[in-house]
Design an enzyme around this catalytic site. Structure first.
Site, PDB file in Angstrom:
ATOM      1  N   TYR A   1       0.737  -1.235  -0.012  1.00 21.62           N
ATOM      2  CA  TYR A   1      -0.111  -0.020  -0.086  1.00 21.62           C
ATOM      3  C   TYR A   1       0.718   1.360  -0.012  1.00 21.62           C
ATOM      4  O   TYR A   1       0.180   2.369  -0.490  1.00 21.62           O
ATOM      5  CB  TYR A   1      -1.041   0.075   1.328  1.00 21.62           C
ATOM      6  CG  TYR A   1      -2.161  -0.773   0.640  1.00 21.62           C
ATOM      7  CD1 TYR A   1      -3.216  -0.193   0.002  1.00 21.62           C
ATOM      8  CD2 TYR A   1      -2.431  -2.165   0.921  1.00 21.62           C
ATOM      9  CE1 TYR A   1      -4.138  -0.863  -0.547  1.00 21.62           C
ATOM     10  CE2 TYR A   1      -3.427  -2.805   0.621  1.00 21.62           C
ATOM     11  CZ  TYR A   1      -4.488  -2.119  -0.181  1.00 21.62           C
ATOM     12  OH  TYR A   1      -5.405  -3.060  -0.675  1.00 21.62           O
TER      13      TYR A   1
ATOM     14  N   HIS B   1      -5.699  -2.738   6.445  1.00 21.33           N
ATOM     15  CA  HIS B   1      -5.182  -3.859   5.558  1.00 21.33           C
ATOM     16  C   HIS B   1      -4.134  -4.689   6.518  1.00 21.33           C
ATOM     17  O   HIS B   1      -3.452  -5.370   6.002  1.00 21.33           O
ATOM     18  CB  HIS B   1      -4.304  -2.991   4.437  1.00 21.33           C
ATOM     19  CG  HIS B   1      -5.362  -2.573   3.440  1.00 21.33           C
ATOM     20  ND1 HIS B   1      -6.268  -3.335   2.815  1.00 21.33           N
ATOM     21  CD2 HIS B   1      -5.669  -1.264   3.077  1.00 21.33           C
ATOM     22  CE1 HIS B   1      -6.783  -2.550   1.952  1.00 21.33           C
ATOM     23  NE2 HIS B   1      -6.627  -1.209   1.929  1.00 21.33           N
TER      24      HIS B   1
ATOM     25  N   ARG C   1      -6.929 -12.072  -2.957  1.00 21.84           N
ATOM     26  CA  ARG C   1      -7.457 -11.157  -3.981  1.00 21.84           C
ATOM     27  C   ARG C   1      -6.689 -11.391  -5.089  1.00 21.84           C
ATOM     28  O   ARG C   1      -5.609 -11.726  -5.319  1.00 21.84           O
ATOM     29  CB  ARG C   1      -7.400  -9.603  -3.435  1.00 21.84           C
ATOM     30  CG  ARG C   1      -7.879  -8.748  -4.386  1.00 21.84           C
ATOM     31  CD  ARG C   1      -7.725  -7.118  -3.850  1.00 21.84           C
ATOM     32  NE  ARG C   1      -8.261  -6.307  -4.819  1.00 21.84           N
ATOM     33  CZ  ARG C   1      -8.168  -5.079  -4.384  1.00 21.84           C
ATOM     34  NH1 ARG C   1      -7.621  -4.399  -3.514  1.00 21.84           N
ATOM     35  NH2 ARG C   1      -8.850  -4.226  -5.298  1.00 21.84           N
TER      36      ARG C   1
ATOM     37  N   GLU D   1      21.503 -32.587 -13.134  1.00 18.94           N
ATOM     38  CA  GLU D   1      21.147 -33.565 -11.992  1.00 18.94           C
ATOM     39  C   GLU D   1      22.249 -33.970 -10.895  1.00 18.94           C
ATOM     40  O   GLU D   1      22.164 -35.077 -10.527  1.00 18.94           O
ATOM     41  CB  GLU D   1      20.695 -35.055 -12.735  1.00 18.94           C
ATOM     42  CG  GLU D   1      19.628 -34.724 -13.843  1.00 18.94           C
ATOM     43  CD  GLU D   1      19.261 -36.070 -14.457  1.00 18.94           C
ATOM     44  OE1 GLU D   1      19.684 -36.877 -14.574  1.00 18.94           O
ATOM     45  OE2 GLU D   1      18.234 -36.060 -14.961  1.00 18.94           O
TER      46      GLU D   1
END
Lengths: 746, 746
Positions: free
Chosen positions: B273, B428, B453, B679
């Site tokens: 935010y 939040h 979300r 590998e």
């Protein structure tokens, strides 16, 4: 220049100039040649990629020399220290030998010599490896296969320091180490050595390569032809479930070259094993080419080895990763050293295809021999062209008549469909007739699960195949293909599956916008014919290409069908209702069903089923022409998996029970994008308004696709006659369609 | 040069040279200035990154102009077309205005003018948005927040074409569009406009920016100070659960700058935010700096905005992605446009930190204004230095006394630990006191789940918060922290959580090899004190750094504890037996437990519990000093998730029931690597032989780590006195340890 011409020219040159290195006693003459060494030394400092590769190898080898030589008493499975150390030893010894030749610094020869004598001292009295799990245990490693790897590399190391050693030293190594070693992996282990199998290829190459260095004709013949009288009975099973001896089967390197490769260069076990087998195939063929070109081993079966390199490169996604057909571990790619070998050899000993140079550029590494030099010089001289992967259809079977694998591609690998209609694929084959997987660039859209194994991770079953490879990865329901009555194809019987293969019906990539591959399978479920047709379409009304998948079944009784689509990513929306269980139970008890949880169960609300999902920033929608009596199952892998060996990934299964003849028609449609940085969700919905089977009988199947703007496209397949010249007429509703050839699209 | 000096200098210069652009009626004067435009035009073609950014923007805007202007009647949520289109419009209009100034091509001004008049025609009679879901619905968008975004950008567009328009045109736009628009998002929506919240910041900035362009002092004051008499009652909840009005709360832009930022520049809602709010904060502050520098908005609170940019950059992983603290969507990174703004502005208006230039280089994009020009010139002139992310401790709270977030880093972000001991974080915030997440370079080792979300993906709840954000993502058990009695911290009560914060006990990053952060929490569970200490250790006997995690609990009654570790990847091995269910049931009924399936359940076999896993080619081992009466739970998210909103990811939960005071001690140890190409499985096992709590009382807790070679390290924390000057003495077994300061490590 074609190989044969090159070879002739080379032979002519040799006749006239009588290069001394041809004499049997000159070394190196196996992979690196005296002439190659001279060329390399002349060009040192002048060929950037070669110089960089040399510097890299030198740094690694110097660090190993500084660490000292360790040849521990063998005790571990793959994944353990002794396994790792002995593997590292043969790799470093081979490289050190090359450095000795190129840099002419004795320290490298001393390192190889000392290591070989440590092995000589240990090997004389070395018992069979203590971890007994293989049908053919080795001595340094738990299986003869890895011992053979060792000898393939150590032969090269020996060749490069041959002249550095005294005759006495050579005699000691040959009598106490190399010959007993070669005899152990061949004469003492015919079940390993005399098969048609990648194991035997390594064994044959190992024996042949040390034979070439020792100039031992008996070993060379044993390599090429196998052991004539192996005393094995027909039958017998190895620890991976593969048959050891088949009636009338040939043996030896040439037979292994003849049998598993199709004329197109497809190797029947699939690309993961082809990549593995490619190294011994090429390296021994190259040794033969250098030492005994008159035998034409490199050119055997119309240059199938060089074709194999091309086939292998075509069996990769946009990131160079091999499609994990059959037992394939995901992530293996053309960045593996054996593919550096393959690309370098194919360039130098093939027709200098400039597209191979761009692969070598991507690999950013070349061999330290004359092939690597040629590649690096080609790159330096700006000869590289992009390796253009287009659609390709590769036959399977020694004669190319046992089905195959088709790869449809649109654009620059924007969409890639891998359709498998091949033979069983020996012991590494999966029971997945007519299965497919779908890629958008390097991202899997619908996945092929691959194998269930953590190769070389000791904590996971010693790094070997896990039991879930049999109970899950090989099963039919684990693949994007049709299961009947919750049974596996051929009831999962290897011996039965090995007798059959699917049949190509039509392959047509002539129009990039409508590419078709279609094949049939009649043996997986006796009495049932499955006919699957995959069409890659780029329609002007769709922003991206999509795939139309038609599975038509004709059968002699009512069946229960399951058709799964293993999508990867997050469900975004569905157009159907489904019940979601808060308690999860396995979908079945066997045949792979025991490993699936049922996460949701519903029925189509209309005659079209839609599922949209998001994966790696792209949206996809599956639209299927379902019946409202169908069931739709959301499943997730991982049931009955106490060791967490199976990834927790999803599928949508279209289930149609108690039905006789039927057709499934489904579109997989990539669309739009999502970025977590811009948070822009673009084109996140399907562009298909309706998908319908508008005609379906024995002769013709017609699928109609209507987009959101009302544009209608029709695809019709003539089910019984794929000849390009046949004319067809079909009336659907009030319209009559006339066309020539297997299919109509407009 | 410090900001204040720069400002003074600038003011002095202005006094003497009287640049005409300072007059109120000259435009542009908001972000781009007349002087800036002159500078830019003089340097066109001479500054590569600026030229490239210009070319990119021009191509985008030209394509949009070619497509024509569309201002559809609003109808969709985020994720729908009308939302997308209106958002795209304001972005393109702002860019077109800049292009008009720089390129002086009228077509761009015409485009902006025509678009503004289309909006003018529509807005006059536009009702409130039909999708009513927000506590403050917008008109163009479903929420005032997005309408405010529109005005922030359109103010800039208007400023750039101001002089292109006639007085009559300006009057029409201002009277019919801009003033009513500004009034609607403020006067008509005080609940939106007058909060301490990122929503209000956008609203304030929007009103202020159009006020600056219109030279309207009333709007400017309304922006800075908020609405004086808003008529709102104390209390009230928005649709995200946030409180609207708190007793005695201030309002307006300055208050929003004052309250949520700590003196260190940490924004209490978290970096996701902060990144979002940063743009209106900076852009309006910049507008004020350009138009009314005497008010010192840019320098408010000791340059907290510029500090905020630095804080934000430090809250990213090695790939530049923000740590998803609280409601954060994973994948958001400093590549987002608002961070381009932030980095450019911080460089130009701050102290020209050359490290910011390397971030700008990575972003590969600059603003098309004087700040972007300065950055691009700095890069051109090779001034960039690497942005060195080191350990950092950021306080939370307006006065820096409400806990914080500490990021411990070792090496070049080889290991990064994010420890959250902050305040609630407004609406939040998550209920995750003392939680942490761990990163190895850009890879998550132990994850913070982030939000639930799919921002802007319309099919997923209109692109808005999903109910699983409340039922799962915000819960305590969804985080790597301690749950008591299957309850959430503060019982999940926002009002209670908002009154409290954790307390820092000690932070010490002075020795890179032993970095410590420690904090306490006494309010999450009344009567219980949790004291968590995280130590990042690089020990010479370990190849990689590791994390020691000590959670000490003192409580007034017996409790049931759950301590989860959300690991990502494939289980490789455990040292304990566990029962594996073939039927999966949810772990609980509420508080997030209803979303966890129990996949396996066991008990420690000895006093150390080990779990190893593999993720993205790296091995990790968790070693915990457990009791044999503890329970060990393998869980997987996704229960009771009918819409597939939750990712199917795993955790190991250490459960200790019916216990009063106790201490959990755990090491998370990265080691080794695996490559699917080579590998090679290297160093795949833990190097820890034993982990033990060797002393634990009210005063001291001592943890002993013994490695496989028998080396022993001891960490002792003084639990009650963290003063650097205090000397401590503790006898453990037969040894006495003396040290000064909060902890001992040797």
């Amino acid at each position: 220049m074609p190989i044969k011409m090159m070879k002739s020219l080379l032979l002519m040159m040799l006749v006239f100039i009588n290069i001394p290195s041809l004499s049997a006693k000159e070394h190196p003459n196996l992979i690196l040649t005296q002439e190659g060494v001279e060329q390399i030394r002349k060009n040192l400092g002048k060929v950037p990629l070669f110089d960089a590769s040399l510097a890299k190898v030198k740094a690694i080898v110097d660090a190993e020399i500084a660490d000292g030589i360790d040849t521990p008493i063998p005790k571990d499975f793959s994944g353990g220290y002794t396994h790792y150390r002995h593997k590292q030893n043969f790799i470093i010894a081979q490289q050190a030998g090359v450095l000795y030749q190129i840099l002419q610094d004795d320290k490298y020869a001393v390192y190889v010599r000392d290591m070989l004598f440590q092995y000589e001292a240990m090997y004389k009295n070395l018992p069979i490896h203590p971890m007994v799990r293989s049908y053919a245990p080795g001595k340094l490693f738990w299986q003869c296969l890895n011992d053979s790897n060792w000898l393939v590399y150590m032969s090269q190391a020996y060749d490069t320091v041959y002249n550095f050693l005294s005759a006495q030293e050579r005699s000691t190594l040959e009598n106490n180490l190399f010959r007993p070693f070669a005899d152990y992996i061949s004469l003492a282990n015919p079940a390993f050595y005399n098969r048609i199998h990648n194991h035997s290829t390594w064994g044959n190459a190992a024996v042949g390569m040390i034979g070439l260095v020792m100039d031992d004709e008996e070993l060379i013949q044993r390599a090429l032809r196998g052991i004539v009288d192996d005393g094995l009975e027909v039958g017998g099973i190895d620890n991976d479930g593969g048959t050891i001896k088949v009636e009338g089967q040939k043996r030896g390197f040439l037979a292994n070259l003849q049998e598993p490769f199709s004329p197109d260069g497809y190797y029947t076990e699939g690309p993961y094993y082809q990549r593995y087998a490619m190294y011994p195939f090429l390296i021994f063929a190259l040794g033969m080419e250098n030492a005994k070109p008159e035998l034409g081993v490199m050119q055997h079966k119309d240059n199938v080895l060089l074709k194999g390199v091309n086939a292998l490169l075509n069996l990769t996604d946009a990131d160079g990763e091999f499609f994990p057909l059959n037992d394939g571990q995901k992530g293996m790619s053309y960045f593996t050293p054996s593919l550096v070998t393959a690309v370098n050899v194919a360039y130098h000993y093939g027709d200098q295809n400039p597209q191979l140079l761009s692969i070598a550029q991507t690999q950013n590494e070349v061999l330290l021999d004359q092939a690597g030099l040629a590649v690096a010089m080609g790159i330096r001289d700006n000869k590289a062209l992009p390796f253009a992967k287009t659609s390709v259809n590769l036959t399977d079977g020694a004669n190319g008549d046992e089905g195959g694998v088709a790869v449809l591609r649109y654009g620059n690998e924007e969409l890639t469909n891998v359709f498998k209609y091949a033979a069983q694929g020996l012991s590494h084959g999966h029971y997945d007739k007519l299965s497919f997987s779908l890629y958008a660039k390097g991202a899997e859209v619908l996945q092929d699960y691959g194998l269930s194994r953590f190769v070389n991770i000791g904590q996971k079953g010693g790094g070997n195949y896990l039991k879930e490879n049999t109970t899950w990865a090989k099963t039919t329901i684990a693949h994007n293909t049709l299961s009947l009555n919750q049974e596996m194809h051929f009831k999962g019987q290897y011996a039965v599956g090995s007798q059959h293969h699917s049949e190509l019906y039509v392959y047509d990539d002539s129009r990039p916008e409508v590419q078709v591959v279609s094949a049939t399978e009649t043996n997986a479920y006796p009495g049932t014919k499955m006919h699957r047709t995959m069409v890659m379409i780029k329609d002007e009304n769709f922003t991206k290409p999509f795939l139309l998948d038609i599975m038509k079944v004709a059968t002699n009784a009512k069946q229960d069908y399951d058709l799964p689509y293993y999508f990867l990513g997050q469900v975004i929306s569905t157009n159907f209702e489904y019940a979601s269980q808060s308690t999860l139970v396995p979908l079945g008890k066997k045949n792979g069903y025991q490993h699936l949880y049922l996460e949701g169960q519903g029925q189509p609300s209309i005659d079209n089923t839609k599922l949209s999902w998001l994966n790696e920033g792209k949206f996809y929608t599956l639209t299927s022409a379902t019946n409202t009596t169908d069931e739709l199952l959301f499943t997730r892998m991982g049931a009955n998996d106490p060791e967490f060996n199976i990834r927790r990934e999803a599928a949508l299964i279209i289930r149609r029970n108690d039905t006789q003849d039927t057709t499934f028609a489904t579109v997989i449609e990539p669309h739009g994008s999502y970025s977590p940085v811009t948070e822009a969700s673009l084109d996140s919905s399907s562009n298909i308004a309706n998908l319908a089977v508008v005609h379906d009988d024995e002769q013709y199947t017609a699928i109609q696709i209507t987009d959101l703007s009302g544009n209608v496209q029709l695809f019709i397949l003539a089910n019984l006659d794929a000849k390009a010249s046949t004319t067809h007429r079909l009336k659907i509703a009030d319209t009559t369609y006339d066309w020539t050839g297997a299919f109509y699209y407009h």
